[in-house]
Design an enzyme around this catalytic site. Structure first.
Site, PDB file in Angstrom:
ATOM      1  N   TYR A   1       0.922  -1.958  -0.246  1.00 46.28           N
ATOM      2  CA  TYR A   1       0.106  -0.276   0.089  1.00 46.28           C
ATOM      3  C   TYR A   1       1.169   1.142   0.097  1.00 46.28           C
ATOM      4  O   TYR A   1       2.601   0.916   0.431  1.00 46.28           O
ATOM      5  CB  TYR A   1      -1.252   0.078   1.379  1.00 46.28           C
ATOM      6  CG  TYR A   1      -2.286   0.988   1.509  1.00 46.28           C
ATOM      7  CD1 TYR A   1      -3.442  -0.116   0.239  1.00 46.28           C
ATOM      8  CD2 TYR A   1      -2.509   1.793   2.167  1.00 46.28           C
ATOM      9  CE1 TYR A   1      -4.466   1.246  -0.036  1.00 46.28           C
ATOM     10  CE2 TYR A   1      -3.179   2.990   1.800  1.00 46.28           C
ATOM     11  CZ  TYR A   1      -4.743   2.484   0.906  1.00 46.28           C
ATOM     12  OH  TYR A   1      -5.393   3.512   0.886  1.00 46.28           O
TER      13      TYR A   1
ATOM     14  N   TYR B   1     -11.129   4.325  -7.377  1.00 41.80           N
ATOM     15  CA  TYR B   1     -10.674   4.169  -6.302  1.00 41.80           C
ATOM     16  C   TYR B   1     -10.390   2.805  -5.558  1.00 41.80           C
ATOM     17  O   TYR B   1     -10.100   2.793  -4.311  1.00 41.80           O
ATOM     18  CB  TYR B   1     -12.580   4.751  -5.387  1.00 41.80           C
ATOM     19  CG  TYR B   1     -13.326   4.197  -5.557  1.00 41.80           C
ATOM     20  CD1 TYR B   1     -13.057   2.952  -4.350  1.00 41.80           C
ATOM     21  CD2 TYR B   1     -14.438   4.001  -6.187  1.00 41.80           C
ATOM     22  CE1 TYR B   1     -14.736   2.761  -4.441  1.00 41.80           C
ATOM     23  CE2 TYR B   1     -15.352   3.031  -5.921  1.00 41.80           C
ATOM     24  CZ  TYR B   1     -15.286   1.915  -5.223  1.00 41.80           C
ATOM     25  OH  TYR B   1     -16.473   1.196  -5.121  1.00 41.80           O
TER      26      TYR B   1
END
Length: 379
Positions: free
Chosen positions: A67, A278
């Protein structure tokens, strides 16, 4: 090898956290660690007790090390329990509802027993208690009908849905919005917020055995149409779409999947439309036809709620929270489908570790079905 306190030894600890010392497979690197009481909060900070902490897909990505944002190690938890006294622990979790238990000097606007949510990414919410900066949290206004689950899941998914509907295309009552991943937590929030504004939604989901049940659930939330990705290959869909929309162009599509399905979905957009991405759950690249940009003036954008918090003022953050609280308290934004996983104070750290790893394993395989919320008890 990690050291796990026995049930007898747990009596001397007052807190617990789900931690990891290195990135990797969460079902292997996560451990539950017990530790002592928090000291009094330094100036401009507060001590909080976590009530519920969601397990989100991004949390798993953070633990894996893939991430974009990384947590800071919690140096207060350096422990031989992690294999080396020189090895700091990372506390997992980004989102959660907490209650203020102690307020440091210089803090205004927060008192004991206030509910707060985190606005700074990767603070480490999978724990019983911790110390946080007063400017890294927002007070949650108590309102009738606002549940712990509402508040615990308010930081990421509902604001993502609200902001994507608000910031890219000026939408008016009767306009249509299209999305994939419609049964995700964000997707469910999009459906409900859109319905509260009189907007109509075209929602795509994966084919499944229980499709009829899922369609009913999404329609109950306010979905206008629910289709599977298989429908995108049907040439008759475009004609049906014109009938449903009364000839109105769809000018906003929300994407959390990527891959070929998103390419096909984007072809249904009208002129001057926005594709807002997203997420990328398929882990496949997104390829868009050049013709959409040339002849339909398509705009492709990304949205990340963490960036929104960093860029917006405290007043703007509070205004958004108040909007969401009002929707929730009025029943227009329901709790996501969820399951609360309680870590009992009677469980050893080894038992608690196995329970957390099992939850993550279910999330990996898609067997969890509902959003998992951790409640870590120490009493």
């Amino acid at each position: 090898m990690p050291f796990f306190p026995t049930k007898r030894l747990l009596a001397q600890f007052t807190n617990r956290a789900v931690v990891y010392a290195q990135h990797g497979d969460p079902t292997k690197v996560l451990s539950v660690l017990s530790y002592g009481p928090l000291p009094s909060p330094p100036s401009n900070t507060v001590n909080v007790r976590f009530i519920l902490s969601p397990v989100n897909p991004a949390d798993i990505n953070v633990i894996e090390g893939v991430y974009p944002t990384k947590p800071k190690p919690d140096t207060s938890l350096r422990s031989s329990a992690l294999g080396s006294s020189d090895q700091p622990a990372y506390v997992a979790g980004n989102e959660g509802l907490a209650e203020v238990t102690e307020v440091g000097n210089g803090v205004s606007g927060l008192e004991k027993k206030d509910w707060v949510i985190m606005t700074k990414p990767q603070l480490g919410t999978w724990c019983s208690s911790r110390n946080v900066g007063a400017h890294d949290v927002l007070k949650v206004p108590r309102a009738p009908g606002l549940s712990e689950v509402h508040a615990a899941t308010m930081t990421v998914n509902p604001p993502t849905a609200y902001n994507m509907l608000q910031e890219f295309v000026p939408l008016k009552e009767g306009d249509w919005v299209m999305q994939n991943g419609a049964n995700s937590a964000v997707g469910q929030a999009v459906i409900q917020i859109a319905a509260s504004r009189g907007l109509k939604t075209l929602n795509f989901v994966r084919p499944r055995d229980d499709l009829a049940d899922l369609v009913k659930q999404l329609e109950a939330l306010g979905a206008t149409k629910v289709l599977t990705y298989d429908a995108l290959a049907d040439k008759s869909l475009r004609k049906e779409l014109k009938t449903w929309t009364g000839g109105r162009d769809i000018r906003l599509a929300l994407n959390c999947v990527g891959g070929q399905e998103t390419t096909l979905m984007t072809r249904l957009l009208g002129s001057d439309a926005y594709l807002v991405s997203y997420g990328a759950m398929s882990k496949q690249p997104l390829s868009l036809p050049t013709s959409l940009f040339i002849f339909k003036n398509l705009t492709a954008r990304g949205f990340w709620q963490s960036r929104w918090y960093l860029e917006k003022s405290r007043d703007e953050q509070r205004r958004l929270m108040n909007v969401l609280v009002n929707l929730m308290s009025q029943g227009k934004l329901k709790e996501p489908m969820h399951e609360i996983i309680s870590i009992s104070a009677k469980e050893s750290d080894e038992e608690a570790t196995q329970k957390v790893r099992d939850v993550i394993a279910k999330s990996y395989s898609g067997r969890q079905g509902k959003k998992a919320l951790l409640r870590i008890n120490v009493e």
